[in-house]
Scaffold this motif. Sequence first.
Motif, PDB file in Angstrom:
ATOM      1  N   ALA A  37      -6.373  -3.007  -8.624  1.00  0.00           N
ATOM      2  CA  ALA A  37      -5.745  -1.863  -8.772  1.00  0.00           C
ATOM      3  C   ALA A  37      -4.018  -0.942  -8.639  1.00  0.00           C
ATOM      4  N   ILE A  38      -3.678  -2.001  -8.797  1.00  0.00           N
ATOM      5  CA  ILE A  38      -1.587  -1.670  -8.886  1.00  0.00           C
ATOM      6  C   ILE A  38      -2.055  -1.424 -10.867  1.00  0.00           C
ATOM      7  N   GLU A  39      -2.230  -2.991 -11.198  1.00  0.00           N
ATOM      8  CA  GLU A  39      -2.731  -3.720 -12.307  1.00  0.00           C
ATOM      9  C   GLU A  39      -3.604  -2.371 -13.550  1.00  0.00           C
ATOM     10  N   ASP A  40      -4.338  -1.811 -12.830  1.00  0.00           N
ATOM     11  CA  ASP A  40      -4.907  -0.698 -13.487  1.00  0.00           C
ATOM     12  C   ASP A  40      -4.702   0.214 -13.455  1.00  0.00           C
ATOM     13  N   ARG A  41      -3.946   0.982 -11.932  1.00  0.00           N
ATOM     14  CA  ARG A  41      -3.020   2.232 -12.713  1.00  0.00           C
ATOM     15  C   ARG A  41      -2.042   1.987 -13.587  1.00  0.00           C
ATOM     16  N   VAL A  75       0.691  -1.138   0.011  1.00  0.00           N
ATOM     17  CA  VAL A  75      -0.395  -0.107  -0.226  1.00  0.00           C
ATOM     18  C   VAL A  75       0.501   0.997   0.066  1.00  0.00           C
ATOM     19  N   GLY A  76       1.674   1.279   0.690  1.00  0.00           N
ATOM     20  CA  GLY A  76       2.452   2.817   1.050  1.00  0.00           C
ATOM     21  C   GLY A  76       3.257   2.828  -0.371  1.00  0.00           C
ATOM     22  N   ASP A  94       5.152   3.550  -6.801  1.00  0.00           N
ATOM     23  CA  ASP A  94       5.828   2.753  -7.008  1.00  0.00           C
ATOM     24  C   ASP A  94       5.322   1.753  -7.077  1.00  0.00           C
ATOM     25  N   TYR A  95       4.560   1.566  -8.670  1.00  0.00           N
ATOM     26  CA  TYR A  95       3.741   0.641  -8.471  1.00  0.00           C
ATOM     27  C   TYR A  95       4.512  -0.715  -9.041  1.00  0.00           C
ATOM     28  N   SER A  96       5.966  -1.122  -9.530  1.00  0.00           N
ATOM     29  CA  SER A  96       6.036  -2.111  -9.824  1.00  0.00           C
ATOM     30  C   SER A  96       6.348  -3.006  -8.280  1.00  0.00           C
TER      31      SER A  96
END
Length: 164
Positions: free
Chosen positions: A130-134, A96-97, A103-105
């Motif tokens: 959410a990460i993949e969407d971003r 989450v942080g 830093d999505y990867s």
Amino acid sequence: MEAKVGKFFDSVTNFFSGSDQLPWCDADIIAGCEKEAAEANGSDESKTECLTRFSWALVHSRRTEDVERGIAMLEASIASTTDPLKMREKLYLLAVGHFRRGDYSRSRELVEQCLMIEPEWRQAQSLKKAIEDRITKDGVIGIGIAVSAAGLIAGGIAAALSRK
């Protein structure tokens, strides 16, 4: 038909606003958790729980400094964590942080580690989506910017050539 149009506009709005389902935490809650952690007496277990709540509040903050502080706290405490469930939670909070920091990867790596511990954990699955969407959104916006820049350059060249 009207419902479909409404859904379309909602999805476009969500795409450009970058909304996600993660909660935010305000300064009052962070201050309360910090005070609780500082005043924690008793067993190591209760101190650890207070610090976990405090780090949760920090990584869910809107302030970059708080998020960075939460990441540092979690990274410092993860080496001494042996319980798989506590490890899963700390990895999730780190994810989450890093997500909040952009830093999505790294966030994706951490959430995948969570899912190796507990593959059916819906909270981690939701964060992964959410990460993949971003990442997808950032890629589409990047492509749009590149295409726009190429169009401007081509237009400039065409205008320069037409003046000759």
